[in-house]
Design an enzyme around this catalytic site. Structure first.
Site, PDB file in Angstrom:
ATOM      1  N   ARG A 271       0.853  -1.203   0.000  1.00 48.76           N
ATOM      2  CA  ARG A 271       0.000   0.000   0.000  1.00 48.76           C
ATOM      3  C   ARG A 271       0.886   1.250   0.000  1.00 48.76           C
ATOM      4  NH1 ARG A 271      -3.942  -3.514   2.968  1.00 48.76           N
ATOM      5  NH2 ARG A 271      -2.782  -3.349   4.911  1.00 48.76           N
TER       6      ARG A 271
ATOM      7  N   ASP B 190     -15.702  -4.167  -4.680  1.00 50.85           N
ATOM      8  CA  ASP B 190     -15.695  -5.370  -3.846  1.00 50.85           C
ATOM      9  C   ASP B 190     -17.117  -5.923  -3.817  1.00 50.85           C
ATOM     10  OD1 ASP B 190     -13.423  -6.393  -1.600  1.00 50.85           O
ATOM     11  OD2 ASP B 190     -15.470  -7.124  -1.264  1.00 50.85           O
ATOM     12  N   SER B 191     -17.233  -7.228  -3.548  1.00 50.33           N
ATOM     13  CA  SER B 191     -18.563  -7.822  -3.468  1.00 50.33           C
ATOM     14  C   SER B 191     -19.097  -7.824  -2.045  1.00 50.33           C
ATOM     15  CB  SER B 191     -18.532  -9.246  -4.027  1.00 50.33           C
ATOM     16  OG  SER B 191     -17.534  -9.985  -3.373  1.00 50.33           O
TER      17      SER B 191
ATOM     18  N   ASP C 262      -6.210  -7.453  -6.369  1.00 46.50           N
ATOM     19  CA  ASP C 262      -5.780  -8.230  -5.190  1.00 46.50           C
ATOM     20  C   ASP C 262      -6.868  -9.240  -4.828  1.00 46.50           C
ATOM     21  OD1 ASP C 262      -4.416  -9.116  -2.975  1.00 46.50           O
ATOM     22  OD2 ASP C 262      -5.072  -7.453  -1.691  1.00 46.50           O
TER      23      ASP C 262
ATOM     24  N   CYS D 199      -2.566 -14.488  -3.866  1.00 44.61           N
ATOM     25  CA  CYS D 199      -2.247 -14.979  -2.519  1.00 44.61           C
ATOM     26  C   CYS D 199      -2.476 -16.481  -2.455  1.00 44.61           C
ATOM     27  CB  CYS D 199      -3.057 -14.237  -1.460  1.00 44.61           C
ATOM     28  SG  CYS D 199      -4.835 -14.426  -1.630  1.00 44.61           S
TER      29      CYS D 199
HETATM   30  N1  SAH Z   1      -6.693  -5.471  -1.067  1.00 44.49           N
HETATM   31  C1  SAH Z   1      -7.402  -5.680   0.172  1.00 44.49           C
HETATM   32  C2  SAH Z   1      -7.605  -7.146   0.501  1.00 44.49           C
HETATM   33  C3  SAH Z   1      -8.383  -7.928  -0.530  1.00 44.49           C
HETATM   34  S1  SAH Z   1      -9.030  -9.436   0.054  1.00 44.49           S
HETATM   35  C4  SAH Z   1      -6.683  -4.934   1.274  1.00 44.49           C
HETATM   36  O1  SAH Z   1      -5.627  -4.356   1.035  1.00 44.49           O
HETATM   37  O2  SAH Z   1      -7.193  -4.904   2.398  1.00 44.49           O
HETATM   38  C5  SAH Z   1     -10.071  -9.928  -1.237  1.00 44.49           C
HETATM   39  C6  SAH Z   1     -11.395  -9.193  -1.341  1.00 44.49           C
HETATM   40  O3  SAH Z   1     -12.052  -9.674  -2.510  1.00 44.49           O
HETATM   41  C7  SAH Z   1     -12.391  -9.404  -0.223  1.00 44.49           C
HETATM   42  O4  SAH Z   1     -12.718  -8.159   0.333  1.00 44.49           O
HETATM   43  C8  SAH Z   1     -13.639 -10.024  -0.878  1.00 44.49           C
HETATM   44  O5  SAH Z   1     -14.852  -9.502  -0.369  1.00 44.49           O
HETATM   45  C9  SAH Z   1     -13.450  -9.608  -2.296  1.00 44.49           C
HETATM   46  N2  SAH Z   1     -14.044 -10.472  -3.348  1.00 44.49           N
HETATM   47  C10 SAH Z   1     -14.005 -11.803  -3.457  1.00 44.49           C
HETATM   48  N3  SAH Z   1     -14.538 -12.225  -4.622  1.00 44.49           N
HETATM   49  C11 SAH Z   1     -14.928 -11.103  -5.279  1.00 44.49           C
HETATM   50  C12 SAH Z   1     -15.540 -10.860  -6.563  1.00 44.49           C
HETATM   51  N4  SAH Z   1     -15.826 -11.866  -7.391  1.00 44.49           N
HETATM   52  N5  SAH Z   1     -15.783  -9.596  -6.918  1.00 44.49           N
HETATM   53  C13 SAH Z   1     -15.494  -8.570  -6.089  1.00 44.49           C
HETATM   54  N6  SAH Z   1     -14.890  -8.740  -4.884  1.00 44.49           N
HETATM   55  C14 SAH Z   1     -14.622  -9.986  -4.487  1.00 44.49           C
END
Ligand code: SAH
Length: 393
Positions: free
Chosen positions: A206, A247-248, A297, A337
């Site tokens: 970040r 995000d979902s 991510d 990840c």
């Molecule tokens: N980059 C973030 C962490 C991401 S974790 C940080 O720095 O804090 C992964 C995220 O993907 C989660 O919040 C989850 O809700 C979201 N997610 C999972 N599948 C998804 C999809 N198909 N579309 C949108 N978001 C999704």
């Protein structure tokens, strides 16, 4: 003390101080879930003190390779004190710190994050489940914290034959915490956040995004899989004019929007899209949108190497769309990840995506998890987060 005898030749990994023994390597011996056992080679030689897990394919997880060591409350006090001291030496730029990172800290199956004066822990193995109370006491003693919340609701617990458990282990009260990361204020809730509440592993990435947004003068940023908007706050701190978080999870997005304001930015500079990332990328392309920086991510598409092929397609898809949406000269931060996808394979996947997108780019940096989530020499499986920072040509 119960003895677990290994098949001939199966002592090799323990001799190299690798902490796992798979079910197929055990010749004889049984114990209760989490019970401490003495692991011996075929010829009766001592190999390790370990926790037995009758339900798991990882049948034995080593606590210690030192025959003179006793596995008792004192053992956990020593290991936890060592893990906490290591983080102090690392001088992490936040009061949100991963204090215990499982095998890397000699505590297989234990994850502990510190959020200010609040601890949040996952007990993911039969051994840590059995030693929960001494571990909890040792954590309070080593940190001076008085509150510890348990988030043992990860799906891997089922592989150990363990039920999900959540709630206060020590202390009680509000489950919300605010941490300071690189001077930014970020909030979380240990009771209903993901994992232990927050993704501390992306802390340094970040900060790097903030630096690159400033250095390259990037204006419009798309943060995909934003969770609570850590990268969004970073982009705004770096001077981005407009940030879109996708995000979902609606609660995660609500927190992302709150974080923008909490960090002194105009709410009008941030847009939260509650949607599937893949669909959003396609819609944005169709609408002719362009971004100067994109963060991808996603969650773990491949929990193990067995899922790698399908996961590879999913990674390739979003990277192809992302690269197309990116303006020339723009920055892509792309992560995986998945433990089952190594850095080299990930590079190949992103290269394949670039080929399909008709794009190329220069790798500015290869990214990884923050140092308080260490990978050790003896346990390379611990490595999971990898990323590429790519400047599109
Ligand atoms: N980059 C973030 C962490 C991401 S974790 C940080 O720095 O804090 C992964 C995220 O993907 C989660 O919040 C989850 O809700 C979201 N997610 C999972 N599948 C998804 C999809 N198909 N579309 C949108 N978001 C999704």
């Amino acid at each position: 003390m119960k003895v677990i005898r290994l098949r001939d030749g199966k002592e090799r990994s323990l001799l190299r101080k690798h902490p796992w023994v798979f079910a197929g390597s055990v010749e004889k011996g049984k114990a209760d879930p989490g019970e401490t056992v003495r692991v011996e080679a075929q010829d009766g030689r001592f190999l390790a003190w370990a926790a037995f897990s009758p339900a798991s394919q990882i049948r034995v997880r080593a606590w210690s390779f030192d025959e003179a060591e006793r596995i008792d409350a004192g053992f956990f006090q020593r290991r936890i004190a060592t893990a906490v001291a290591l983080r102090q030496r690392m001088a992490v730029a936040s009061d949100g710190v991963r204090l215990v990172h499982g095998e890397a800290d000699g505590l297989p199956g234990l994850v502990v994050d510190r959020y200010g004066d609040l601890l949040s822990a996952q007990f993911l193995s039969a051994g840590t489940e059995r030693w929960k109370a001494p571990i909890a006491d040792a954590l309070l003693q080593a940190t001076g914290c008085s509150r510890l919340y348990e988030r043992s609701d990860a799906s891997v617990r089922a592989l150990e034959g363990l039920e999900p458990v959540t709630g206060w282990l020590r202390g009680d009260g509000a489950t919300e915490a605010t941490i300071r990361e690189h001077g930014w204020r970020l909030t979380l809730d240990v009771a209903d956040g993901h994992k232990t509440g927050f993704y501390l592993d992306q802390r340094d990435n970040r900060a790097r995004l903030a630096g690159w947004v400033r250095h390259f003068g990037l204006k419009r940023v798309l943060n995909c899989y934003s969770y609570t908007g850590g990268f969004s706050v970073a982009a705004l701190a770096g001077g981005a004019e407009q940030v879109v978080s996708v995000d979902s999870s609606a609660p995660a997005l609500a927190r992302a929007s709150a974080h923008v304001v909490l960090n002194g930015h105009d709410a009008a500079r941030h847009e939260a899209r509650d949607a599937d990332v893949n669909a959003t990328l396609r819609a944005a392309l169709e609408a002719g949108e362009r971004f100067d920086a994109i963060v991808l991510d996603p969650p773990k598409f491949a929990p193990t190497a067995a899922h790698a092929e399908r996961a590879a397609r999913a990674y390739k898809d979003i990277n192809r769309l992302g690269l197309k949406l990116l303006a020339p000269g723009g920055l892509l931060l792309s992560f995986s990840c998945s433990g089952g996808i190594g850095a080299e394979l990930f590079h190949k996947i992103v290269a394949g995506a670039a080929m399909d997108a008709g794009a190329d780019g220069a790798i500015l940096a290869r990214l990884e998890g923050a140092c308080d989530h260490p990978t050790t020499l003896m346990f390379p499986e611990g490595e999971y987060l990898k990323g590429l920072a790519i400047l599109k040509q």
